[in-house]
Design an enzyme around this catalytic site. Structure first.
Site, PDB file in Angstrom:
ATOM      1  N   SER A  17     -50.427  42.132 -35.961  1.00 15.38           N
ATOM      2  CA  SER A  17     -51.431  43.190 -36.001  1.00 15.38           C
ATOM      3  C   SER A  17     -51.162  44.256 -34.943  1.00 15.38           C
ATOM      4  O   SER A  17     -51.106  45.453 -35.250  1.00 15.38           O
ATOM      5  CB  SER A  17     -52.831  42.601 -35.834  1.00 15.38           C
ATOM      6  OG  SER A  17     -52.930  41.848 -34.634  1.00 15.38           O
ATOM      7  N   TRP A  18     -50.969  43.832 -33.675  1.00 13.38           N
ATOM      8  CA  TRP A  18     -50.763  44.806 -32.607  1.00 13.38           C
ATOM      9  C   TRP A  18     -49.437  45.529 -32.753  1.00 13.38           C
ATOM     10  O   TRP A  18     -49.348  46.746 -32.552  1.00 13.38           O
ATOM     11  CB  TRP A  18     -50.845  44.127 -31.246  1.00 13.38           C
ATOM     12  CG  TRP A  18     -52.058  44.515 -30.469  1.00 13.38           C
ATOM     13  CD1 TRP A  18     -52.986  43.689 -29.923  1.00 13.38           C
ATOM     14  CD2 TRP A  18     -52.506  45.837 -30.153  1.00 13.38           C
ATOM     15  NE1 TRP A  18     -53.979  44.408 -29.297  1.00 13.38           N
ATOM     16  CE2 TRP A  18     -53.709  45.730 -29.424  1.00 13.38           C
ATOM     17  CE3 TRP A  18     -52.018  47.110 -30.433  1.00 13.38           C
ATOM     18  CZ2 TRP A  18     -54.417  46.839 -28.966  1.00 13.38           C
ATOM     19  CZ3 TRP A  18     -52.723  48.224 -29.972  1.00 13.38           C
ATOM     20  CH2 TRP A  18     -53.908  48.066 -29.253  1.00 13.38           C
ATOM     21  N   GLY A  36     -55.095  47.376 -21.531  1.00 15.10           N
ATOM     22  CA  GLY A  36     -56.376  48.058 -21.397  1.00 15.10           C
ATOM     23  C   GLY A  36     -57.323  47.657 -22.509  1.00 15.10           C
ATOM     24  O   GLY A  36     -56.977  46.864 -23.380  1.00 15.10           O
ATOM     25  N   LYS A  46     -58.225  37.911 -18.615  1.00 17.42           N
ATOM     26  CA  LYS A  46     -59.468  38.246 -19.304  1.00 17.42           C
ATOM     27  C   LYS A  46     -59.582  37.467 -20.616  1.00 17.42           C
ATOM     28  O   LYS A  46     -60.689  37.231 -21.107  1.00 17.42           O
ATOM     29  CB  LYS A  46     -59.590  39.750 -19.529  1.00 17.42           C
ATOM     30  CG  LYS A  46     -58.420  40.401 -20.273  1.00 17.42           C
ATOM     31  CD  LYS A  46     -58.542  40.359 -21.768  1.00 17.42           C
ATOM     32  CE  LYS A  46     -57.295  40.940 -22.393  1.00 17.42           C
ATOM     33  NZ  LYS A  46     -57.306  40.885 -23.863  1.00 17.42           N
ATOM     34  N   ASP A  78     -60.855  46.015 -19.964  1.00 19.34           N
ATOM     35  CA  ASP A  78     -60.377  45.049 -20.956  1.00 19.34           C
ATOM     36  C   ASP A  78     -61.310  43.842 -21.033  1.00 19.34           C
ATOM     37  O   ASP A  78     -61.515  43.258 -22.097  1.00 19.34           O
ATOM     38  CB  ASP A  78     -58.954  44.607 -20.591  1.00 19.34           C
ATOM     39  CG  ASP A  78     -58.138  44.220 -21.821  1.00 19.34           C
ATOM     40  OD1 ASP A  78     -58.686  44.233 -22.927  1.00 19.34           O
ATOM     41  OD2 ASP A  78     -56.946  43.909 -21.656  1.00 19.34           O
ATOM     42  N   SER A 136     -62.196  40.316 -31.055  1.00 16.56           N
ATOM     43  CA  SER A 136     -61.438  39.534 -30.076  1.00 16.56           C
ATOM     44  C   SER A 136     -61.186  38.123 -30.606  1.00 16.56           C
ATOM     45  O   SER A 136     -62.118  37.356 -30.840  1.00 16.56           O
ATOM     46  CB  SER A 136     -62.217  39.444 -28.757  1.00 16.56           C
ATOM     47  OG  SER A 136     -61.662  38.454 -27.915  1.00 16.56           O
ATOM     48  N   ARG A 137     -59.920  37.788 -30.774  1.00 17.56           N
ATOM     49  CA  ARG A 137     -59.572  36.438 -31.237  1.00 17.56           C
ATOM     50  C   ARG A 137     -59.996  35.378 -30.222  1.00 17.56           C
ATOM     51  O   ARG A 137     -60.424  34.286 -30.593  1.00 17.56           O
ATOM     52  CB  ARG A 137     -58.060  36.343 -31.468  1.00 17.56           C
ATOM     53  CG  ARG A 137     -57.583  36.982 -32.733  1.00 17.56           C
ATOM     54  CD  ARG A 137     -56.084  37.119 -32.756  1.00 17.56           C
ATOM     55  NE  ARG A 137     -55.660  38.377 -32.172  1.00 17.56           N
ATOM     56  CZ  ARG A 137     -54.399  38.675 -31.897  1.00 17.56           C
ATOM     57  NH1 ARG A 137     -53.451  37.783 -32.109  1.00 17.56           N
ATOM     58  NH2 ARG A 137     -54.079  39.831 -31.378  1.00 17.56           N
ATOM     59  N   ASN A 138     -59.864  35.713 -28.944  1.00 14.75           N
ATOM     60  CA  ASN A 138     -60.245  34.757 -27.903  1.00 14.75           C
ATOM     61  C   ASN A 138     -61.752  34.502 -27.920  1.00 14.75           C
ATOM     62  O   ASN A 138     -62.204  33.370 -27.803  1.00 14.75           O
ATOM     63  CB  ASN A 138     -59.786  35.277 -26.539  1.00 14.75           C
ATOM     64  CG  ASN A 138     -58.277  35.345 -26.436  1.00 14.75           C
ATOM     65  OD1 ASN A 138     -57.618  34.343 -26.206  1.00 14.75           O
ATOM     66  ND2 ASN A 138     -57.712  36.523 -26.642  1.00 14.75           N
ATOM     67  N   GLU A 168     -54.166  33.946 -27.254  1.00  7.90           N
ATOM     68  CA  GLU A 168     -53.384  33.902 -26.016  1.00  7.90           C
ATOM     69  C   GLU A 168     -54.106  33.177 -24.886  1.00  7.90           C
ATOM     70  O   GLU A 168     -53.486  32.523 -24.057  1.00  7.90           O
ATOM     71  CB  GLU A 168     -53.020  35.319 -25.561  1.00  7.90           C
ATOM     72  CG  GLU A 168     -51.853  35.940 -26.315  1.00  7.90           C
ATOM     73  CD  GLU A 168     -50.503  35.379 -25.911  1.00  7.90           C
ATOM     74  OE1 GLU A 168     -50.444  34.339 -25.221  1.00  7.90           O
ATOM     75  OE2 GLU A 168     -49.488  35.981 -26.289  1.00  7.90           O
TER      76      GLU A 168
END
Length: 339
Positions: free
Chosen positions: A11-12, A140, A195, A249, A259-261, A286
């Site tokens: 994705s990114w 960021g 983060k 961030d 946010s996956r996290n 991550e």
């Protein structure tokens, strides 16, 4: 025209590649899933990672690393932390053959378990042991989904060499993404990596039905942990964590459903196992890897990181979430401002 090779077309990687093509660069996306490469080239979409979105048709995809690396002015790493070192070793072989010295940029946000090295350290070790000034980190408050929709975004761009940071700032900035240079490479990376651990904790709180007060307390104390680790172990500047890769961030990752996290933490808070969450997420979480490195550092260097340690115990030692929260709330009184 500047050739920018994006190593990683998830994705990114796809969104950054499309953005860089919007900026008029010659962009090639590298990935090892051939069906994704074929879809990008034939349809200018990447539905495996991003629904209802089109990639700039001037960005092309390949599964050939040598083709991606040769002739590139910039190599942008957008890979999971666990494979950065493997790919970096192969990149080094190609560059040794060509003699080329492209700028290396990392958008990967993680700390390698075991070595406890930041991504730029890995790239320096494996590719540029004598040219670390050619390495830049970007980090960021940004989600691929938002940048894909050309939402207004600001990102830090850090390097030991100010001119190299400015070069990337100019190449990457446009009318919807603005880059700011920063000379605190370690601080920018630590903020971006840790983060994710705090975002898992934020998701857990939501999964347990806690409200705004709890989220605000978690983010504030989480920032204190990130700063403590960055300053005391990595030699970062405290003020960096008040910037885009720190508080910026942290805010977006702890509050957004993109946010996956955060989503992973929410499911854990609702009672699902980490194995189940990771298997069904479909993309890399991550923070679940980074928390291992953070745990190792906190233990070895006696750095006080109670939130991160609690996340580690919940994820990897089957600790009870409610008991971990009770432990943190019952800790001995401490002053708020300390390093």
């Amino acid at each position: 025209m500047t050739k920018i090779s994006v190593l990683g077309n998830g994705s990114w990687g796809s969104v950054l590649g499309s953005m860089l093509a919007d900026n008029g660069n010659d962009v090639i996306l590298y990935g090892n899933i051939e069906s994704v490469n074929e879809e990008i080239n034939a349809h200018h979409t990447n539905t495996h990672y991003m629904k209802d979105w089109s990639i700039n048709p001037n960005a092309v995809a390949t599964g050939d690393l040598e083709k991606a690396v040769k002739g590139a002015d910039v190599l942008l790493f957008v890979l999971p932390t666990k494979v950065v070192r493997i790919v970096a070793k192969n990149v080094r072989k190609i560059l040794d053959e060509t003699g080329e010295k492209p700028l290396l940029v990392t958008a990967t946000k993680g700390i390698e378990p075991g070595s406890k090295k930041l991504i730029t350290d890995i790239l320096a070790e494996e590719i540029y042991p004598n040219d670390s000034d050619k390495i830049i980190a970007i980090s960021g408050p940004s989600h691929a989904e938002n940048v894909a929709q050309k939402d207004l975004t600001a990102i830090a761009c850090a390097s030991k060499d100010e001119e190299n940071a400015k070069t990337i700032q100019k190449l990457f900035s446009n009318n919807y993404v603005r880059f700011y240079t920063n000379d605190d490479l370690a601080g920018v990376e630590v903020g971006g990596a840790v983060k994710n651990v705090i975002a898992i904790a934020a998701g857990i709180l939501v999964g347990k039905k806690y409200g705004d007060d709890a989220k605000a307390a978690l983010m504030t104390r989480g920032l204190a942990e990130i700063t403590r680790l960055g300053v005391n172990y990595f030699g970062a500047k405290p003020m960096t964590f008040s910037g885009l890769s720190g508080i910026g961030d942290l805010i977006v990752t702890c509050t957004s459903v993109n946010s996956r996290n955060w989503r992973a933490g929410k499911q854990v808070g609702e009672g699902k196992s980490l194995d189940y969450v990771l298997e069904n997420m479909g993309q890399v979480v991550e923070g679940a890897t980074t928390v291992k490195a953070v745990h190792e550092l906190a233990q070895e260097k006696n750095i006080d990181m109670p939130i991160s340690e609690a996340v580690y115990r919940v994820l990897y030692e089957d600790a009870n979430v409610d008991e971990e929260i009770a432990k943190m709330m019952g800790r001995s009184p401490k002053p708020e401002i300390r390093l």
